[in-house]
Write a protein that holds these residues in place. Structure first.
Motif, PDB file in Angstrom:
ATOM      1  N   LEU A   4       4.985   1.551  -6.112  1.00  0.00           N
ATOM      2  CA  LEU A   4       4.664   2.620  -5.169  1.00  0.00           C
ATOM      3  C   LEU A   4       5.931   3.261  -4.607  1.00  0.00           C
ATOM      4  O   LEU A   4       6.035   4.484  -4.497  1.00  0.00           O
ATOM      5  N   ILE A   5       6.921   2.428  -4.253  1.00  0.00           N
ATOM      6  CA  ILE A   5       8.184   2.948  -3.726  1.00  0.00           C
ATOM      7  C   ILE A   5       8.844   3.871  -4.751  1.00  0.00           C
ATOM      8  O   ILE A   5       9.268   4.985  -4.439  1.00  0.00           O
TER       9      ILE A   5
ATOM     10  N   THR B 203      -0.428   1.193   4.785  1.00  0.00           N
ATOM     11  CA  THR B 203      -0.015   2.341   3.981  1.00  0.00           C
ATOM     12  C   THR B 203      -0.295   2.099   2.504  1.00  0.00           C
ATOM     13  O   THR B 203      -0.745   3.005   1.782  1.00  0.00           O
ATOM     14  N   ARG B 204      -0.034   0.886   2.032  1.00  0.00           N
ATOM     15  CA  ARG B 204      -0.349   0.561   0.639  1.00  0.00           C
ATOM     16  C   ARG B 204      -1.841   0.679   0.382  1.00  0.00           C
ATOM     17  O   ARG B 204      -2.266   1.110  -0.696  1.00  0.00           O
ATOM     18  N   ALA B 205      -2.650   0.303   1.370  1.00  0.00           N
ATOM     19  CA  ALA B 205      -4.100   0.440   1.201  1.00  0.00           C
ATOM     20  C   ALA B 205      -4.505   1.899   1.026  1.00  0.00           C
ATOM     21  O   ALA B 205      -5.492   2.203   0.354  1.00  0.00           O
ATOM     22  N   CYS B 206      -3.725   2.821   1.620  1.00  0.00           N
ATOM     23  CA  CYS B 206      -4.036   4.251   1.502  1.00  0.00           C
ATOM     24  C   CYS B 206      -3.544   4.851   0.193  1.00  0.00           C
ATOM     25  O   CYS B 206      -4.123   5.827  -0.294  1.00  0.00           O
ATOM     26  N   LEU B 207      -2.478   4.273  -0.384  1.00  0.00           N
ATOM     27  CA  LEU B 207      -1.798   4.945  -1.487  1.00  0.00           C
ATOM     28  C   LEU B 207      -1.768   4.177  -2.800  1.00  0.00           C
ATOM     29  O   LEU B 207      -1.487   4.776  -3.839  1.00  0.00           O
ATOM     30  N   ALA B 208      -2.039   2.888  -2.790  1.00  0.00           N
ATOM     31  CA  ALA B 208      -1.789   2.069  -3.990  1.00  0.00           C
ATOM     32  C   ALA B 208      -3.046   1.659  -4.734  1.00  0.00           C
ATOM     33  O   ALA B 208      -2.978   0.786  -5.599  1.00  0.00           O
ATOM     34  N   ARG B 209      -4.203   2.276  -4.434  1.00  0.00           N
ATOM     35  CA  ARG B 209      -5.445   1.810  -5.045  1.00  0.00           C
ATOM     36  C   ARG B 209      -6.211   2.896  -5.787  1.00  0.00           C
ATOM     37  O   ARG B 209      -7.409   2.783  -5.991  1.00  0.00           O
TER      38      ARG B 209
END
Length: 413
Positions: free
Chosen positions: A261-262, A132-138
């Motif tokens: 992100l959170i 999920t971080r790969a989808c939203l944090a980059r």
């Protein structure tokens, strides 16, 4: 004569085979290229199945990845329902590839993503968080969240976020419908007549008599409570979030911290829960008040500290949404004490990072001590420093860019 013609035909066939053999490059059957061909068919999507041979300046494409890349299409190698059943994380990889390269999954891939989205619940917490971080944090979180919503995967990964989007204007899930709605509005204010019942429910005690309730109704023209942030506010915030990440090449490769992100995802939900338009800047203020003495005409001044009611609502809303992310979503945090520390840092980003110096109504410099006026209940061992401090200041900036700076320095409730 017939024998001579047959000999000529045989000779021509031998010459053709010889010529064909001479044109054939045996390097195509080299171990390297055999390996590349096999490796290409092990990949998830055609755009990831290409290989480039640097020394010979050759592009090896055994899965038609070049054509799909040119057409901005994400296509599965093999049957998508087989691939997604074998490894549900491939659903999130399809979203990541599409969002990063601004591509669109094929109709077959989109349908299979929606059908097999519930399988994501079978992944362990760490892997779900990583994907999920790969989808939203980059740097492509806005497109990533849009695709998570349209594919129904956000319902499995982040039910709290999914419920907020659905309740606050995101009822459309197809590509065409999403482009038509777009979630343009950041704030949505209803008339007081629509808010009156909700206002009474929240702020009027059951023990209060009807005269107190009427008092709030009579003052309706003086005070209006905004209905709060819409789904458009979340996507607008993610747009500014992406702009911050895109400025740093390292962040686009590694991504921002989980706490950042959170906090970014929780911000619009907390604003909606609190009924605020934006995050208040002040938790307390000091001001001088006059205290009458027993002697007639004598007065005494005293410095008192007042708590901002809007700040109390804000901190309570932050704690509520972060608790939901822990107990309901079970995604955006680690397990045990590590998870509490992570959520605790996210809470401090959402609260203490926004606190300015205390506002003194009788002093021009506004100096004083600041206190958040609430106990968050999370572990508070690690203070925000270094990278975490930089991210907290970036959060303040993008939130005020999205929702605006408070119109007044003090909210009397």
């Amino acid at each position: 004569e017939e024998e001579e013609e047959e000999e000529d035909d045989d000779k021509n066939d031998d010459d053709g085979k010889k010529q064909k053999h001479e044109d054939f490059d045996p390097s195509w059957q080299s171990p390297t290229r055999i390996y590349l061909r096999k490796d290409a068919h092990k990949r998830d999507f055609t755009v990831n199945g290409m290989a480039y041979e640097l020394l010979k300046n050759l592009l090896h494409d055994y899965v038609d990845g070049y054509e799909d890349s040119r057409d901005n299409i994400v296509r599965s190698i093999g049957k998508p329902h087989v691939a997604f059943r074998e490894d549900p994380a491939r659903i999130l990889r399809a979203i990541r590839v599409s969002a990063k390269r601004n591509m669109e999954p094929t109709k077959e891939v989109r349908a299979t993503m929606r059908a097999y989205a519930p399988l994501l619940s079978e992944l362990n917490r760490e892997r779900r968080m990583l994907e999920t971080r790969a989808c939203l944090a980059r740097g492509y979180s806005k497109i990533g969240m849009k695709m998570l919503w349209m594919s129904s995967t956000v319902d499995v990964l982040m039910p709290t976020v999914a419920r907020f989007i659905k309740e606050r204007g995101g009822k459309k899930r197809t590509m065409l419908e999403f482009q038509k709605t777009g979630f343009e509005h950041v704030l949505d204010e209803r008339s007081w007549d629509e808010e009156k019942k909700e206002f009474r429910t929240i702020f009027v005690n059951d023990t209060d008599d009807i005269s107190q309730e009427d008092k709030y109704a009579n003052n309706s023209n003086k005070k209006r409570i905004p209905n709060g942030v819409t789904a458009g506010g979340l996507f607008k915030l993610l747009e500014h979030f992406d702009a911050y990440i895109e400025k740093d090449d390292k962040l686009t490769e590694e991504g921002v911290g989980a706490e950042f992100l959170i906090a970014t995802l929780a911000m619009p939900i907390a604003l909606y829960y609190s009924g605020l338009k934006t995050v208040p800047k002040y938790a307390t203020r000091k001001r001088k008040v006059e205290i009458p003495k027993k002697k007639r005409g004598a007065k005494k001044t005293k410095m008192v500290t007042e708590v901002n009611p809007a700040w109390l609502r804000w901190t309570a809303a932050c704690e509520r949404v972060l608790r939901e992310l822990i107990e309901v979503d079970e995604l955006m945090c680690g397990s045990g004490r590590r998870g509490n520390n992570q959520i605790g840092r996210a809470y401090r980003m959402m609260t203490k990072s926004f606190m300015d110096s205390s506002y003194d109504s009788n002093q021009s410099d506004g100096s004083g001590d600041q206190d958040d006026g609430a106990d968050d209940g999370f572990d508070d061992e690690d203070e925000l420093s270094g990278k975490k401090y930089e991210e907290s200041q970036a959060l303040v900036k993008i939130v005020y860019e999205t929702f605006g700076v408070p119109e007044t320095e003090w909210d009397d409730g």
